[in-house]
Scaffold this motif. Structure first.
Motif, PDB file in Angstrom:
ATOM      1  N   LYS A   6       0.836  -1.205   0.000  1.00  0.00           N
ATOM      2  CA  LYS A   6       0.000   0.000   0.000  1.00  0.00           C
ATOM      3  C   LYS A   6       0.866   1.248   0.000  1.00  0.00           C
ATOM      4  O   LYS A   6       1.921   1.280   0.639  1.00  0.00           O
ATOM      5  CB  LYS A   6      -0.891   0.039   1.243  1.00  0.00           C
ATOM      6  N   ILE A   7       0.380   2.269  -0.699  1.00  0.00           N
ATOM      7  CA  ILE A   7       0.986   3.596  -0.632  1.00  0.00           C
ATOM      8  C   ILE A   7      -0.008   4.470   0.106  1.00  0.00           C
ATOM      9  O   ILE A   7      -1.161   4.606  -0.303  1.00  0.00           O
ATOM     10  CB  ILE A   7       1.276   4.162  -2.029  1.00  0.00           C
ATOM     11  N   ILE A   8       0.455   5.039   1.218  1.00  0.00           N
ATOM     12  CA  ILE A   8      -0.425   5.810   2.094  1.00  0.00           C
ATOM     13  C   ILE A   8       0.088   7.245   2.188  1.00  0.00           C
ATOM     14  O   ILE A   8       1.284   7.468   2.395  1.00  0.00           O
ATOM     15  CB  ILE A   8      -0.482   5.168   3.491  1.00  0.00           C
ATOM     16  N   GLU A   9      -0.823   8.214   2.058  1.00  0.00           N
ATOM     17  CA  GLU A   9      -0.481   9.623   2.239  1.00  0.00           C
ATOM     18  C   GLU A   9      -0.324   9.853   3.730  1.00  0.00           C
ATOM     19  O   GLU A   9      -1.197   9.493   4.518  1.00  0.00           O
ATOM     20  CB  GLU A   9      -1.577  10.515   1.647  1.00  0.00           C
ATOM     21  N   VAL A  10       0.820  10.404   4.130  1.00  0.00           N
ATOM     22  CA  VAL A  10       1.197  10.488   5.535  1.00  0.00           C
ATOM     23  C   VAL A  10       0.220  11.308   6.371  1.00  0.00           C
ATOM     24  O   VAL A  10      -0.186  10.890   7.456  1.00  0.00           O
ATOM     25  CB  VAL A  10       2.636  11.040   5.679  1.00  0.00           C
ATOM     26  N   HIS A  11      -0.182  12.463   5.895  1.00  0.00           N
ATOM     27  CA  HIS A  11      -0.980  13.379   6.717  1.00  0.00           C
ATOM     28  C   HIS A  11      -2.436  12.943   6.877  1.00  0.00           C
ATOM     29  O   HIS A  11      -3.025  13.107   7.943  1.00  0.00           O
ATOM     30  CB  HIS A  11      -0.913  14.798   6.149  1.00  0.00           C
ATOM     31  N   SER A  12      -3.014  12.374   5.822  1.00  0.00           N
ATOM     32  CA  SER A  12      -4.425  11.982   5.888  1.00  0.00           C
ATOM     33  C   SER A  12      -4.619  10.493   6.176  1.00  0.00           C
ATOM     34  O   SER A  12      -5.734  10.062   6.448  1.00  0.00           O
ATOM     35  CB  SER A  12      -5.115  12.312   4.560  1.00  0.00           C
ATOM     36  N   SER A  13      -3.556   9.700   6.054  1.00  0.00           N
ATOM     37  CA  SER A  13      -3.600   8.235   6.187  1.00  0.00           C
ATOM     38  C   SER A  13      -4.471   7.590   5.115  1.00  0.00           C
ATOM     39  O   SER A  13      -4.891   6.442   5.252  1.00  0.00           O
ATOM     40  CB  SER A  13      -4.087   7.816   7.577  1.00  0.00           C
ATOM     41  N   GLN A  14      -4.717   8.310   4.036  1.00  0.00           N
ATOM     42  CA  GLN A  14      -5.517   7.790   2.934  1.00  0.00           C
ATOM     43  C   GLN A  14      -4.667   6.851   2.083  1.00  0.00           C
ATOM     44  O   GLN A  14      -3.521   7.158   1.743  1.00  0.00           O
ATOM     45  CB  GLN A  14      -6.042   8.928   2.062  1.00  0.00           C
ATOM     46  N   VAL A  15      -5.235   5.695   1.726  1.00  0.00           N
ATOM     47  CA  VAL A  15      -4.555   4.757   0.836  1.00  0.00           C
ATOM     48  C   VAL A  15      -4.696   5.298  -0.586  1.00  0.00           C
ATOM     49  O   VAL A  15      -5.791   5.430  -1.109  1.00  0.00           O
ATOM     50  CB  VAL A  15      -5.153   3.338   0.942  1.00  0.00           C
ATOM     51  N   LEU A  16      -3.558   5.632  -1.189  1.00  0.00           N
ATOM     52  CA  LEU A  16      -3.558   6.175  -2.540  1.00  0.00           C
ATOM     53  C   LEU A  16      -3.454   5.094  -3.602  1.00  0.00           C
ATOM     54  O   LEU A  16      -3.914   5.282  -4.735  1.00  0.00           O
ATOM     55  CB  LEU A  16      -2.383   7.152  -2.710  1.00  0.00           C
ATOM     56  N   PHE A  17      -2.821   3.993  -3.252  1.00  0.00           N
ATOM     57  CA  PHE A  17      -2.595   2.922  -4.218  1.00  0.00           C
ATOM     58  C   PHE A  17      -2.402   1.619  -3.457  1.00  0.00           C
ATOM     59  O   PHE A  17      -1.826   1.608  -2.373  1.00  0.00           O
ATOM     60  CB  PHE A  17      -1.342   3.230  -5.052  1.00  0.00           C
ATOM     61  N   GLU A  18      -2.873   0.528  -4.051  1.00  0.00           N
ATOM     62  CA  GLU A  18      -2.709  -0.792  -3.439  1.00  0.00           C
ATOM     63  C   GLU A  18      -2.600  -1.823  -4.552  1.00  0.00           C
ATOM     64  O   GLU A  18      -3.315  -1.745  -5.555  1.00  0.00           O
ATOM     65  CB  GLU A  18      -3.907  -1.094  -2.544  1.00  0.00           C
ATOM     66  N   CYS A  19      -1.662  -2.762  -4.387  1.00  0.00           N
ATOM     67  CA  CYS A  19      -1.514  -3.824  -5.372  1.00  0.00           C
ATOM     68  C   CYS A  19      -0.999  -5.080  -4.684  1.00  0.00           C
ATOM     69  O   CYS A  19      -0.478  -5.024  -3.576  1.00  0.00           O
ATOM     70  CB  CYS A  19      -0.574  -3.402  -6.505  1.00  0.00           C
ATOM     71  N   GLU A  33       6.228   8.423  -8.425  1.00  0.00           N
ATOM     72  CA  GLU A  33       5.345   9.397  -9.091  1.00  0.00           C
ATOM     73  C   GLU A  33       4.655  10.306  -8.071  1.00  0.00           C
ATOM     74  O   GLU A  33       4.572  11.522  -8.265  1.00  0.00           O
ATOM     75  CB  GLU A  33       4.292   8.668  -9.929  1.00  0.00           C
ATOM     76  N   PHE A  34       4.141   9.713  -6.990  1.00  0.00           N
ATOM     77  CA  PHE A  34       3.477  10.508  -5.964  1.00  0.00           C
ATOM     78  C   PHE A  34       4.453  11.485  -5.305  1.00  0.00           C
ATOM     79  O   PHE A  34       4.102  12.629  -5.022  1.00  0.00           O
ATOM     80  CB  PHE A  34       2.830   9.615  -4.903  1.00  0.00           C
ATOM     81  N   GLU A  35       5.692  11.037  -5.073  1.00  0.00           N
ATOM     82  CA  GLU A  35       6.692  11.929  -4.481  1.00  0.00           C
ATOM     83  C   GLU A  35       7.036  13.063  -5.432  1.00  0.00           C
ATOM     84  O   GLU A  35       7.231  14.204  -4.996  1.00  0.00           O
ATOM     85  CB  GLU A  35       7.940  11.136  -4.095  1.00  0.00           C
ATOM     86  N   GLU A  36       7.114  12.784  -6.737  1.00  0.00           N
ATOM     87  CA  GLU A  36       7.359  13.832  -7.726  1.00  0.00           C
ATOM     88  C   GLU A  36       6.238  14.862  -7.733  1.00  0.00           C
ATOM     89  O   GLU A  36       6.465  16.036  -8.034  1.00  0.00           O
ATOM     90  CB  GLU A  36       7.520  13.224  -9.121  1.00  0.00           C
ATOM     91  N   MET A  37       5.024  14.439  -7.383  1.00  0.00           N
ATOM     92  CA  MET A  37       3.874  15.356  -7.303  1.00  0.00           C
ATOM     93  C   MET A  37       3.916  16.182  -6.022  1.00  0.00           C
ATOM     94  O   MET A  37       3.086  17.065  -5.824  1.00  0.00           O
ATOM     95  CB  MET A  37       2.565  14.558  -7.355  1.00  0.00           C
ATOM     96  N   GLY A  38       4.863  15.877  -5.126  1.00  0.00           N
ATOM     97  CA  GLY A  38       4.999  16.627  -3.887  1.00  0.00           C
ATOM     98  C   GLY A  38       4.242  16.049  -2.709  1.00  0.00           C
ATOM     99  O   GLY A  38       4.160  16.681  -1.654  1.00  0.00           O
ATOM    100  N   LEU A  39       3.705  14.847  -2.865  1.00  0.00           N
ATOM    101  CA  LEU A  39       2.974  14.221  -1.770  1.00  0.00           C
ATOM    102  C   LEU A  39       3.951  13.542  -0.812  1.00  0.00           C
ATOM    103  O   LEU A  39       4.965  12.982  -1.235  1.00  0.00           O
ATOM    104  CB  LEU A  39       2.003  13.172  -2.303  1.00  0.00           C
ATOM    105  N   GLU A  40       3.631  13.593   0.471  1.00  0.00           N
ATOM    106  CA  GLU A  40       4.424  12.887   1.468  1.00  0.00           C
ATOM    107  C   GLU A  40       3.736  11.549   1.707  1.00  0.00           C
ATOM    108  O   GLU A  40       2.625  11.490   2.223  1.00  0.00           O
ATOM    109  CB  GLU A  40       4.507  13.687   2.763  1.00  0.00           C
ATOM    110  N   ILE A  41       4.414  10.496   1.292  1.00  0.00           N
ATOM    111  CA  ILE A  41       3.809   9.165   1.341  1.00  0.00           C
ATOM    112  C   ILE A  41       4.689   8.195   2.114  1.00  0.00           C
ATOM    113  O   ILE A  41       5.862   8.451   2.363  1.00  0.00           O
ATOM    114  CB  ILE A  41       3.570   8.623  -0.093  1.00  0.00           C
ATOM    115  N   LYS A  42       4.072   7.075   2.481  1.00  0.00           N
ATOM    116  CA  LYS A  42       4.843   5.950   3.009  1.00  0.00           C
ATOM    117  C   LYS A  42       4.377   4.708   2.264  1.00  0.00           C
ATOM    118  O   LYS A  42       3.206   4.581   1.898  1.00  0.00           O
ATOM    119  CB  LYS A  42       4.702   5.806   4.518  1.00  0.00           C
ATOM    120  N   LEU A  43       5.323   3.830   2.010  1.00  0.00           N
ATOM    121  CA  LEU A  43       5.022   2.592   1.319  1.00  0.00           C
ATOM    122  C   LEU A  43       5.018   1.476   2.357  1.00  0.00           C
ATOM    123  O   LEU A  43       6.001   1.300   3.078  1.00  0.00           O
ATOM    124  CB  LEU A  43       6.080   2.332   0.242  1.00  0.00           C
TER     125      LEU A  43
END
Length: 87
Positions: A6-19, A33-43
């Motif tokens: 899962k790729i989760i947006e850090v601040h909202s804890s929203q799952v952005l992608f799952e495979c 790609e998400f990091e290039e868009m400026g999002l703070e994510i965790k995998l």
């Protein structure tokens, strides 16, 4: 239940992608790609123990017992690469 990455947006804890874990290379590409868009994510990638339990179909109380037995097994190998002397 299949193990997933899962790729989760850090601040909202929203799952952005799952495979499925078998396609984890694609998840790492999406994370970039998400990091290039400026999002703070965790995998979030399942551990080897989680993947093994999932492949064996272990869940609930048996899963807790399985995890405890793995911890005991690792801690019981004093002097091996798995043992950490905390004193």
């Amino acid at each position: 239940m299949a193990a997933t990455v899962k790729i989760i947006e850090v601040h909202s804890s929203q799952v952005l992608f799952e495979c499925p874990v078998e396609k984890s290379d694609f998840a790492y590409e999406k994370a970039a790609e998400f990091e290039e868009m400026g999002l703070e994510i965790k995998l979030v990638h399942p551990s080897v123990n989680e993947s093994l339990a999932n492949s064996l179909g272990i869940s609930g109380d048996p899963l807790e017992a399985f995890e405890e037995s793995l911890t005991e097994e690792i801690e019981g190998h004093e002097g091996s690469c798995c043992f950490e002397d905390k004193t």
